[in-house]
Design an enzyme around this catalytic site. Structure first.
Site, short mmCIF file in Angstrom:
data_model
loop_
_atom_site.label_atom_id
_atom_site.label_comp_id
_atom_site.label_asym_id
_atom_site.label_seq_id
_atom_site.Cartn_x
_atom_site.Cartn_y
_atom_site.Cartn_z
N SER A 7 68.65 97.69 6.70
CA SER A 7 67.37 97.05 6.61
C SER A 7 67.08 96.44 5.22
CB SER A 7 66.16 98.17 6.83
OG SER A 7 66.38 99.29 5.81
N CYS A 8 67.95 96.70 4.34
CA CYS A 8 67.82 96.03 2.86
C CYS A 8 68.04 94.54 3.19
CB CYS A 8 68.57 96.74 2.02
SG CYS A 8 68.51 98.20 1.79
N VAL A 9 67.57 93.74 2.15
CA VAL A 9 67.80 92.28 2.24
C VAL A 9 68.39 91.80 0.67
CG1 VAL A 9 66.66 90.01 1.91
CG2 VAL A 9 65.75 91.76 3.31
N GLY A 72 68.15 92.72 6.46
CA GLY A 72 66.69 92.85 7.04
C GLY A 72 66.98 93.34 8.63
#
Length: 140
Positions: A7-9, A72
């Site tokens: 979910s990190c970008v 993401g």
């Protein structure tokens, strides 16, 4: 290199003239999502301006900067209602907004879906290579 984005970008920014490049690993959309605010570079609302300012200090021109957004993902989408906004989506949207506030063009995105990615920025030409188990390797 940023490995194992869920979910990190990964925000990867490049100045094509000076070949100055920068990468931020966005963990949360804003400091409002965390009690520990000791590391401002992990939040989109503070990491984006920090990265851009550092790149300008290193010789980049803000008006030439080009951005790529990678990651993401909704890694646990089955656990949420279909219409619920995931943390990955929030991270992407906040990065987009922060870049728009500074007038930075997003030239490519490889975001969303339900799988993790890794990404590498080549500062020589601004190419971003994305790798994933599901989709192999590609340049964006």
């Amino acid at each position: 290199d940023l490995l194992g984005l869920g979910s990190c970008v990964a925000l990867m920014v490049h100045d094509p003239e000076t070949h100055v490049g920068g990468v931020a690993h966005i963990v949360l959309p804003s400091q409002d999502y965390s009690n520990d605010r000791s590391n401002p570079v992990k939040f989109a609302d503070t990491a984006v301006p920090f990265l851009l300012d550092e790149m300008v200090r290193a010789g980049a021109a803000e008006e030439r900067l080009k951005a790529h957004l990678i990651g993401g993902a909704s890694m646990f989408g089955a656990l949420f209602p279909a219409d619920a906004e995931t943390m990955g989506q929030r991270n992407v949207e906040r990065c987009r907004a922060a870049l728009m506030e500074r007038g930075i063009a997003i030239v490519a995105e490889e975001v969303g879906d339900h799988f993790g990615r890794s990404a590498v920025l080549d500062v020589a030409d601004g190419t971003v290579t994305v790798r994933s188990v599901h989709h192999g390797e590609r340049s964006v």
